[in-house]
Write an enzyme that holds these catalytic residues in place. Structure first.
Site, PDB file in Angstrom:
ATOM      1  N   ASP A  48      -3.074 -43.035   8.828  1.00 23.92           N
ATOM      2  CA  ASP A  48      -1.844 -43.679   8.360  1.00 23.92           C
ATOM      3  C   ASP A  48      -0.720 -42.666   8.553  1.00 23.92           C
ATOM      4  O   ASP A  48      -0.626 -41.683   7.821  1.00 23.92           O
ATOM      5  CB  ASP A  48      -1.985 -44.064   6.886  1.00 23.92           C
ATOM      6  CG  ASP A  48      -0.710 -44.680   6.317  1.00 23.92           C
ATOM      7  OD1 ASP A  48       0.293 -44.791   7.056  1.00 23.92           O
ATOM      8  OD2 ASP A  48      -0.716 -45.032   5.116  1.00 23.92           O
ATOM      9  N   VAL A  49       0.128 -42.892   9.562  1.00 22.62           N
ATOM     10  CA  VAL A  49       1.157 -41.897   9.884  1.00 22.62           C
ATOM     11  C   VAL A  49       2.279 -41.823   8.854  1.00 22.62           C
ATOM     12  O   VAL A  49       3.143 -40.950   8.941  1.00 22.62           O
ATOM     13  CB  VAL A  49       1.758 -42.138  11.287  1.00 22.62           C
ATOM     14  CG1 VAL A  49       0.717 -41.899  12.364  1.00 22.62           C
ATOM     15  CG2 VAL A  49       2.385 -43.524  11.395  1.00 22.62           C
ATOM     16  N   ILE A  88       3.267 -45.578  18.570  1.00 29.88           N
ATOM     17  CA  ILE A  88       3.263 -46.124  17.213  1.00 29.88           C
ATOM     18  C   ILE A  88       4.655 -46.659  16.872  1.00 29.88           C
ATOM     19  O   ILE A  88       5.656 -45.962  17.071  1.00 29.88           O
ATOM     20  CB  ILE A  88       2.891 -45.039  16.181  1.00 29.88           C
ATOM     21  CG1 ILE A  88       1.513 -44.440  16.498  1.00 29.88           C
ATOM     22  CG2 ILE A  88       2.923 -45.592  14.761  1.00 29.88           C
ATOM     23  CD1 ILE A  88       1.205 -43.188  15.711  1.00 29.88           C
ATOM     24  N   TYR A  95      15.883 -57.739  19.056  1.00 32.00           N
ATOM     25  CA  TYR A  95      15.182 -56.452  18.978  1.00 32.00           C
ATOM     26  C   TYR A  95      15.662 -55.690  17.738  1.00 32.00           C
ATOM     27  O   TYR A  95      14.918 -54.964  17.094  1.00 32.00           O
ATOM     28  CB  TYR A  95      15.408 -55.643  20.253  1.00 32.00           C
ATOM     29  CG  TYR A  95      14.391 -54.548  20.462  1.00 32.00           C
ATOM     30  CD1 TYR A  95      13.030 -54.853  20.545  1.00 32.00           C
ATOM     31  CD2 TYR A  95      14.773 -53.225  20.577  1.00 32.00           C
ATOM     32  CE1 TYR A  95      12.087 -53.854  20.741  1.00 32.00           C
ATOM     33  CE2 TYR A  95      13.847 -52.226  20.782  1.00 32.00           C
ATOM     34  CZ  TYR A  95      12.497 -52.543  20.862  1.00 32.00           C
ATOM     35  OH  TYR A  95      11.568 -51.552  21.053  1.00 32.00           O
ATOM     36  N   LYS A 113      14.299 -46.996  17.841  1.00 31.55           N
ATOM     37  CA  LYS A 113      14.032 -46.363  19.130  1.00 31.55           C
ATOM     38  C   LYS A 113      15.140 -45.387  19.517  1.00 31.55           C
ATOM     39  O   LYS A 113      14.891 -44.377  20.187  1.00 31.55           O
ATOM     40  CB  LYS A 113      13.867 -47.424  20.225  1.00 31.55           C
ATOM     41  CG  LYS A 113      12.595 -48.261  20.109  1.00 31.55           C
ATOM     42  CD  LYS A 113      11.330 -47.421  20.196  1.00 31.55           C
ATOM     43  CE  LYS A 113      10.092 -48.294  20.269  1.00 31.55           C
ATOM     44  NZ  LYS A 113       8.838 -47.508  20.266  1.00 31.55           N
ATOM     45  N   ILE A 137       6.966 -55.924  28.336  1.00 32.51           N
ATOM     46  CA  ILE A 137       5.594 -56.219  28.733  1.00 32.51           C
ATOM     47  C   ILE A 137       4.954 -57.053  27.637  1.00 32.51           C
ATOM     48  O   ILE A 137       5.120 -56.760  26.446  1.00 32.51           O
ATOM     49  CB  ILE A 137       4.782 -54.918  28.933  1.00 32.51           C
ATOM     50  CG1 ILE A 137       5.429 -54.047  30.018  1.00 32.51           C
ATOM     51  CG2 ILE A 137       3.336 -55.230  29.302  1.00 32.51           C
ATOM     52  CD1 ILE A 137       4.767 -52.705  30.182  1.00 32.51           C
ATOM     53  N   LYS A 138       4.209 -58.057  28.026  1.00 35.80           N
ATOM     54  CA  LYS A 138       3.566 -58.929  27.043  1.00 35.80           C
ATOM     55  C   LYS A 138       2.389 -58.203  26.403  1.00 35.80           C
ATOM     56  O   LYS A 138       1.317 -58.062  26.994  1.00 35.80           O
ATOM     57  CB  LYS A 138       3.092 -60.221  27.716  1.00 35.80           C
ATOM     58  CG  LYS A 138       2.711 -61.313  26.729  1.00 35.80           C
ATOM     59  CD  LYS A 138       2.454 -62.640  27.432  1.00 35.80           C
ATOM     60  CE  LYS A 138       2.161 -63.742  26.428  1.00 35.80           C
ATOM     61  NZ  LYS A 138       1.929 -65.041  27.095  1.00 35.80           N
ATOM     62  N   THR A 139       2.597 -57.710  25.201  1.00 42.77           N
ATOM     63  CA  THR A 139       1.557 -57.014  24.449  1.00 42.77           C
ATOM     64  C   THR A 139       1.488 -57.612  23.042  1.00 42.77           C
ATOM     65  O   THR A 139       2.314 -58.439  22.669  1.00 42.77           O
ATOM     66  CB  THR A 139       1.872 -55.509  24.327  1.00 42.77           C
ATOM     67  OG1 THR A 139       3.113 -55.352  23.607  1.00 42.77           O
ATOM     68  CG2 THR A 139       1.999 -54.861  25.702  1.00 42.77           C
ATOM     69  N   LEU A 140       0.532 -57.136  22.259  1.00 42.42           N
ATOM     70  CA  LEU A 140       0.405 -57.594  20.879  1.00 42.42           C
ATOM     71  C   LEU A 140       1.654 -57.258  20.082  1.00 42.42           C
ATOM     72  O   LEU A 140       2.149 -58.064  19.288  1.00 42.42           O
ATOM     73  CB  LEU A 140      -0.832 -56.965  20.234  1.00 42.42           C
ATOM     74  CG  LEU A 140      -1.162 -57.406  18.797  1.00 42.42           C
ATOM     75  CD1 LEU A 140      -1.442 -58.899  18.758  1.00 42.42           C
ATOM     76  CD2 LEU A 140      -2.359 -56.624  18.268  1.00 42.42           C
TER      77      LEU A 140
END
Length: 209
Positions: A17-18, A45, A108, A115, A145-148
């Site tokens: 857990d960061v 992350i 976003y 970011k 990009i299509k990611t989770l």
């Protein structure tokens, strides 16, 4: 995670857990016991309350803002600090960012602000770690990009479509292309590159939104 680890012959998976300094310290101890020292860390992350990845940014509440900054930004610095004692000279620290840090990309929102903080951290850490151990610190700014993770961004498919239309290559970037860039940055081929945001987005950022 375990399925991916099996495919690429990963020797171990360890939870961390960061947002917990204790967890990060425990991970360092675990890695030191397993490997002794390290050459490369890839920080992939990020987290933000989904409620603030849509509508208007100004509506974000204090707790959600702090949580996004803690997990998405501060964790990069915390990991760098805690792993520094077992980092080999001339190592590499890499993270992932997105163009929403520079230009307003509606939906976003909070993550774009996070970011931007992450990219600033890259530059300051490059100065610090370069002087202390010759460690290079960079970020890859990939196109949509299509990611989770991307599935949590409202109207993501539209963002991806626009990126494809405006890209000089008329396509979006692939996961493999991002991986190859990471490999390059962590190799001796990129020995003179540090403190940089490297774009892998089929030229999308050249045209902008």
């Amino acid at each position: 995670m375990e399925k991916i680890a099996t495919k690429i012959d990963v020797s171990f998976i360890e939870k961390c857990d960061v947002s917990s300094d204790e967890d990060i310290k425990n991970l360092v101890g675990f890695v030191k016991e397993k490997w002794g020292s390290i050459d490369i860390i890839v920080h992939s992350i990020a987290f933000a309350n989904k409620e603030y990845l849509k509508d208007y940014y100004y509506k974000v509440d204090r707790q959600s803002f702090l949580q996004a900054m803690d997990i998405s930004v501060y964790s990069f610095t915390a990991i760098a600090r805690e792993f520094l004692p077992i980092f080999n000279e001339g190592g590499n620290l890499l993270t992932l960012t997105y163009y929403g840090s520079e230009k307003v990309i509606f939906t976003y929102n909070l993550m774009g602000v996070a970011k931007a903080g992450l990219e600033a951290s890259v530059k300051y850490l490059a100065r610090d770690l370069g002087e202390l151990k010759g460690i290079r610190v960079n970020a890859i700014s990939a196109g949509p990009i299509k990611t989770l993770a991307a599935s949590g961004i409202s109207n993501f498919s539209n963002i991806q479509r626009i990126a494809e239309e405006r890209s000089p290559l008329k396509r979006t970037v692939s996961i493999d292309e991002v991986g190859k860039t990471a490999l390059f940055l962590c190799s001796d081929l990129a020995s003179g590159i540090t403190g940089e945001i490297i774009y892998v987005d089929a030229g999308y950022h050249i045209i902008g939104m």
